[in-house]
Design an enzyme around this catalytic site. Structure first.
Site, PDB file in Angstrom:
ATOM      1  N   GLY A 124       0.832  -1.198   0.000  1.00  0.00           N
ATOM      2  CA  GLY A 124       0.000   0.000   0.000  1.00  0.00           C
ATOM      3  C   GLY A 124       0.864   1.244   0.000  1.00  0.00           C
ATOM      4  O   GLY A 124       2.039   1.211   0.396  1.00  0.00           O
ATOM      5  N   CYS A 125       0.302   2.370  -0.415  1.00  0.00           N
ATOM      6  CA  CYS A 125       1.097   3.595  -0.555  1.00  0.00           C
ATOM      7  C   CYS A 125       1.597   4.120   0.790  1.00  0.00           C
ATOM      8  O   CYS A 125       2.804   4.336   0.972  1.00  0.00           O
ATOM      9  CB  CYS A 125       0.304   4.663  -1.307  1.00  0.00           C
ATOM     10  SG  CYS A 125      -1.325   5.024  -0.631  1.00  0.00           S
ATOM     11  N   HIS A 126       0.696   4.335   1.750  1.00  0.00           N
ATOM     12  CA  HIS A 126       1.132   4.820   3.064  1.00  0.00           C
ATOM     13  C   HIS A 126       2.112   3.832   3.697  1.00  0.00           C
ATOM     14  O   HIS A 126       3.123   4.226   4.293  1.00  0.00           O
ATOM     15  CB  HIS A 126      -0.065   5.001   4.001  1.00  0.00           C
ATOM     16  CG  HIS A 126      -1.073   6.008   3.553  1.00  0.00           C
ATOM     17  ND1 HIS A 126      -0.813   7.368   3.540  1.00  0.00           N
ATOM     18  CD2 HIS A 126      -2.342   5.862   3.103  1.00  0.00           C
ATOM     19  CE1 HIS A 126      -1.892   8.007   3.106  1.00  0.00           C
ATOM     20  NE2 HIS A 126      -2.824   7.125   2.837  1.00  0.00           N
ATOM     21  N   PHE A 183       7.652  10.219  -2.020  1.00  0.00           N
ATOM     22  CA  PHE A 183       7.516   9.449  -3.254  1.00  0.00           C
ATOM     23  C   PHE A 183       6.157   9.772  -3.861  1.00  0.00           C
ATOM     24  O   PHE A 183       5.415  10.611  -3.348  1.00  0.00           O
ATOM     25  CB  PHE A 183       7.650   7.946  -2.967  1.00  0.00           C
ATOM     26  CG  PHE A 183       6.725   7.422  -1.886  1.00  0.00           C
ATOM     27  CD1 PHE A 183       5.600   6.683  -2.209  1.00  0.00           C
ATOM     28  CD2 PHE A 183       6.987   7.663  -0.538  1.00  0.00           C
ATOM     29  CE1 PHE A 183       4.744   6.196  -1.229  1.00  0.00           C
ATOM     30  CE2 PHE A 183       6.144   7.190   0.458  1.00  0.00           C
ATOM     31  CZ  PHE A 183       5.021   6.454   0.111  1.00  0.00           C
ATOM     32  N   THR A 243       4.169   1.838   2.309  1.00  0.00           N
ATOM     33  CA  THR A 243       5.484   1.868   1.669  1.00  0.00           C
ATOM     34  C   THR A 243       6.424   2.833   2.376  1.00  0.00           C
ATOM     35  O   THR A 243       7.571   2.488   2.689  1.00  0.00           O
ATOM     36  CB  THR A 243       5.336   2.257   0.188  1.00  0.00           C
ATOM     37  OG1 THR A 243       4.653   1.205  -0.506  1.00  0.00           O
ATOM     38  CG2 THR A 243       6.688   2.500  -0.470  1.00  0.00           C
TER      39      THR A 243
END
Length: 313
Positions: A114-116, A284, A118
């Site tokens: 998942g983005c968070h 990012f 990462t």
């Protein structure tokens, strides 16, 4: 030259579209597609999964689970949903973690982070692995993201000319402290508990800034932020998509902009602080290293392609 056959199931969503756009430019990839009337037909989709060298799932969790339950065991699948990220039968697709790249290379089932998660994992996992951060320390995490992270519905909401005024300011969400990324944030950092996590969405399209504050007194065997920066730099040495800045590296205006890496698939780490506290920060693109870029990176590793092929560094 023979081409890799790739199927993107859910190619109309934000992540699926980005993956499809990237791979459509590659001369060694053939994208398998279905006619519109069969896009939701399970049997037709399973047939494509069986035909493909690798399939991306860009679906809601339940739809992803349904397809996986019916897919051939030897089919190679990268799932971008949260459905399998803490499933022990799946490999977590964060290649930069110790020995993880080899596991991804040999896997048939890979769960894209998942983005968070990462950003948080990139900052915390090395400190736990090295015995610097106790696994029982109560961490907190703040994460700022662009509105594209909310998918098509949120993008339409923010880009509506008649949108409400509330969207002009940053908005905190996940107020019940049960965000769907928390299980992987705990499991992949080896921590005993998940962090107190505060996600914030703001009025810009893409880009993410994840921060984790830690008092020096909580750390073991190190006494400064500079030592932490050096440790992180050593951990990610040789990683093509993660870079670590020297301690106290500041932009010209003294502020970190969350959208500075929009359009990129790499991730950069900063360490700030004083004699008592440090601040870890990961910047990012939530659509890049936080989603489609990470998915393509996993595909490259699984197929034996150049790891950064098709990625914007």
């Amino acid at each position: 030259m023979s081409k890799y056959k790739i199927f993107v199931d859910g190619a109309v969503g934000t992540t699926g579209l980005r993956i499809h756009e990237r791979l459509n430019k590659a001369d060694d990839i053939e994208l398998l597609t279905l006619p519109e009337e069969l896009r939701k037909d399970l049997n037709a989709r399973i047939a494509k999964v069986a035909e493909a060298d690798l399939t991306f799932l860009c679906l809601p969790d339940e739809a992803s689970k349904e397809l996986v339950a019916n897919a051939p065991q030897n089919a190679r699948i990268c799932d971008t949903s949260t459905a399998h990220r803490v499933n022990p039968d799946w490999i977590y697709g964060f290649a930069e973690l110790s020995e993880q790249r080899e596991k991804i290379k040999n896997a048939n089932r890979v769960a894209v982070p998942g983005c968070h998660a990462t950003g948080y994992i990139a900052l915390v996992r090395p400190l736990v692995e090295k015995g610097i951060l106790p696994t029982d320390y109560p961490l907190s995490c703040h994460s700022l993201t662009g509105y594209s992270g909310g998918g098509k519905a949120m993008i339409a909401e923010y880009e509506n000319a008649e949108r409400p005024e509330a969207l002009n300011a940053p908005r905190v969400y996940g107020l019940a402290l049960k965000h769907k990324h928390l299980p992987e944030m705990q499991a992949l950092t080896l921590m005993q508990k998940p962090p107190i996590f505060t996600p914030v969405v703001a009025d810009y399209y893409s880009g993410m800034l994840v921060t984790v504050p830690v008092p020096i007194s909580a750390l073991q065997a190190v006494k400064s932020g500079e030592e932490i920066a050096n440790l992180l730099n050593e951990y990610y040495q040789g990683s093509p998509l993660i870079s670590v800045h020297p301690f106290q590296t500041l932009p010209e205006d003294g502020m970190l902009s969350a959208n500075a890496y929009a359009g990129k698939d790499s991730l950069e780490i900063f360490v700030y602080g004083n004699e008592n506290q440090i601040l870890l920060a990961a910047r990012f693109d939530n659509l890049g290293k936080g989603a489609s870029g990470a998915a393509v990176q996993c595909m490259n590793i699984m197929l034996g392609r150049e790891e950064t092929s098709g990625l914007e560094i």
